[in-house]
Write an enzyme that holds these catalytic residues in place. Structure first.
Site, PDB file in Angstrom:
ATOM      1  N   HIS A  74      -9.981  -0.417  -1.700  1.00 23.74           N
ATOM      2  CA  HIS A  74     -10.492  -0.085  -0.369  1.00 23.74           C
ATOM      3  C   HIS A  74     -11.737   0.795  -0.417  1.00 23.74           C
ATOM      4  O   HIS A  74     -12.263   1.185   0.622  1.00 23.74           O
ATOM      5  CB  HIS A  74      -9.421   0.581   0.519  1.00 23.74           C
ATOM      6  CG  HIS A  74      -8.311  -0.343   0.893  1.00 23.74           C
ATOM      7  ND1 HIS A  74      -7.233   0.063   1.639  1.00 23.74           N
ATOM      8  CD2 HIS A  74      -8.105  -1.653   0.632  1.00 23.74           C
ATOM      9  CE1 HIS A  74      -6.395  -0.951   1.818  1.00 23.74           C
ATOM     10  NE2 HIS A  74      -6.911  -2.003   1.208  1.00 23.74           N
ATOM     11  N   ASN A 102       0.833  -1.200   0.000  1.00 26.09           N
ATOM     12  CA  ASN A 102       0.000   0.000   0.000  1.00 26.09           C
ATOM     13  C   ASN A 102       0.872   1.256   0.000  1.00 26.09           C
ATOM     14  O   ASN A 102       2.015   1.207   0.438  1.00 26.09           O
ATOM     15  CB  ASN A 102      -0.906   0.002   1.232  1.00 26.09           C
ATOM     16  CG  ASN A 102      -2.089  -0.944   1.069  1.00 26.09           C
ATOM     17  OD1 ASN A 102      -2.639  -1.073  -0.019  1.00 26.09           O
ATOM     18  ND2 ASN A 102      -2.466  -1.605   2.146  1.00 26.09           N
ATOM     19  N   CYS A 112      -5.504  -7.349  -3.771  1.00 25.72           N
ATOM     20  CA  CYS A 112      -6.010  -7.085  -2.419  1.00 25.72           C
ATOM     21  C   CYS A 112      -7.194  -8.008  -2.182  1.00 25.72           C
ATOM     22  O   CYS A 112      -8.047  -8.173  -3.060  1.00 25.72           O
ATOM     23  CB  CYS A 112      -6.433  -5.623  -2.296  1.00 25.72           C
ATOM     24  SG  CYS A 112      -7.193  -5.182  -0.711  1.00 25.72           S
ATOM     25  N   HIS A 113      -7.271  -8.597  -0.999  1.00 30.08           N
ATOM     26  CA  HIS A 113      -8.326  -9.577  -0.737  1.00 30.08           C
ATOM     27  C   HIS A 113      -9.606  -8.961  -0.178  1.00 30.08           C
ATOM     28  O   HIS A 113     -10.497  -9.676   0.271  1.00 30.08           O
ATOM     29  CB  HIS A 113      -7.816 -10.657   0.215  1.00 30.08           C
ATOM     30  CG  HIS A 113      -7.268 -10.125   1.516  1.00 30.08           C
ATOM     31  ND1 HIS A 113      -6.270 -10.753   2.207  1.00 30.08           N
ATOM     32  CD2 HIS A 113      -7.556  -9.010   2.227  1.00 30.08           C
ATOM     33  CE1 HIS A 113      -5.986 -10.063   3.303  1.00 30.08           C
ATOM     34  NE2 HIS A 113      -6.752  -9.020   3.333  1.00 30.08           N
TER      35      HIS A 113
END
Length: 437
Positions: free
Chosen positions: A199, A147, A169-170
């Site tokens: 996000h 990140n 990204c999970h």
């Protein structure tokens, strides 16, 4: 023998989990695992971890360790990036210095002032990695976990557009997993798709056997008023689509939550939470080091569902699957800026990764996404041009910062963070790092 390089392999828990997920595929060929870290002690623990995990799965693997990045990258097929420039000390500065000035963050690694300064110190390292890859492994896939995700992938598209880069990204998977658990519906057989930015993607499709599951979610929320004290539930209530990251992350993208003690209490937020998480990660490293010294088995999480092993498996075996990935917006989301980095459903097969165009996403979600992308775009431009004023303007545009501090205070805060991070920031931006960007 396919070669997989782990950059920042000293992130031992993550390295351990990625390897375990890889080895759970019993149809993969023998692999060459190359571990790289600039910290010799952490690298040694990573090697011990890799050897133990390979032995436990009974997999034939060549494991190589090196502190020399160029040696690690030479001949790579896949490069997994999980570096953290500055480590826990930099994280503390990103959170504690703004907090002292009156600007609260929870995680501070993706957006806002913390995300901006993490990007500023990460970009020079990414530029070096990109230059090495273009020389030593130009056809390798660069699988980024570091990140700020969107900013890092975007930066690489600027300095090395020839490279095959994807951000993984999970958050989408685990959002759907947890929502299914909340409403009592099995994840298996559920159809879901999300799109937006990392996000802050929006769950635009979520169904099972033809039933839109949003109806069940609304009923579940209505039956439990305490759920309305979750940040993501508030966003869902106001925007109409569920965001795909934790409430802690989600709170930092908006001006609604961290601006006052009352809101922090109402939505059960813990400012500076990531300092404690980072300290727990250091403690876990020490535990792993001690466990390896005594031969104790390391804990392996079941069903982590990380994307990098899935991508590697699909490319090496031809197994087709769909994931969500962070890529450059080239006709993928019509109402987000072209050339920015977005998160979209992505088909993976033997020929690589193929992002899927989703058209327009809900306009109210896109409006919030564009605010984040404005922060990210200004940060990219600040480093590209060497203009420190753009750093301050990026933070000024951030909703959380603007709701908490005056412009004058934002400028002063950026001055303080620049001084605190000077050793890892480019000279053009007020640091002491002589870097070619």
């Amino acid at each position: 023998m396919p070669q997989i390089v782990f950059l920042g392999a000293g992130s031992v828990v993550f390295t351990r989990q990625l390897l375990a997920d890889l080895y759970r595929f019993d149809d993969l060929p023998s692999l060459r695992i190359v571990l790289h870290d600039i910290d010799a002690e952490r690298l040694a623990v990573a090697v011990g971890t890799a050897e133990q995990v390979a032995a436990r799965f009974g997999r034939e693997t060549e494991i190589v360790a090196t502190e020399n990045r160029r040696d690690a990258l030479r001949g790579a097929d896949f490069v997994i990036n999980m570096i953290q420039v500055g480590g826990i000390d930099a994280t503390r500065k990103d959170l504690e210095i703004p907090a002292a000035a009156g600007l609260l963050q929870t995680i501070g690694d993706t957006t806002g002032v913390g995300g901006v300064f993490r990007a500023l110190r990460t970009f020079p390292v990414l530029s070096g990695i990109a230059a090495d890859m273009l020389e030593l492994c130009p056809d390798a896939w660069f699988l980024n976990y570091t990140n700020p995700m969107a900013m890092n992938v975007w930066w690489l598209s600027v300095v090395a557009p020839q490279l095959k880069v994807v951000g993984l990204c999970h958050s989408v998977y685990w959002t759907v997993h947890d929502l299914c658990e909340l409403i009592g519906v099995p994840l298996e057989g559920t159809h879901f798709r999300a799109a937006g930015v990392n996000h802050q993607s929006w769950l635009v499709e979520w169904s099972r056997n033809g039933e839109d599951l949003y109806g069940r979610l609304r009923e579940r929320i209505a039956a439990d008023p305490e759920l309305e004290r979750r940040v993501r539930v508030e966003i869902f209530k106001r925007i109409g689509f569920y965001p795909t990251e934790t409430s802690e992350h989600s709170s930092e993208y908006l001006s609604w939550f961290l601006r006052s003690p009352e809101q922090i209490e109402r939505f059960r937020l813990r400012p500076l939470e990531y300092v404690g998480i980072s300290e727990e990660n250091v403690a876990e490293f020490e535990h792993a080091k001690a466990a390896l010294a005594t031969g104790e088995p390391l804990e392996l999480e079941e069903g982590a569902a990380e994307y990098a092993p899935q991508v590697i498996h699909s490319i090496l075996t031809g197994t087709e699957r769909e994931i969500h990935a962070n890529v450059v917006n080239r006709g993928l989301i019509d109402n987000l800026p072209e050339g920015a980095v977005v998160e979209v459903p992505t088909l993976v097969n033997a020929s690589g990764l193929h992002p899927q165009a989703v058209g327009r996403i809900p306009e109210q979600g896109a409006a919030l996404n564009r605010t984040y992308l404005s922060v990210a775009g200004l940060t990219i431009e600040a480093v590209r041009t060497g203009n420190p004023e753009l750093v301050r303007q990026a933070v000024l545009i951030d909703p959380n910062a603007a709701s908490s501090l005056t412009p004058e205070a934002i400028w002063a805060l950026c001055d303080g963070l620049t001084a605190a991070h000077a050793d890892v920031l480019p000279t053009a931006l007020g640091g002491r790092l002589e870097a070619t960007l």
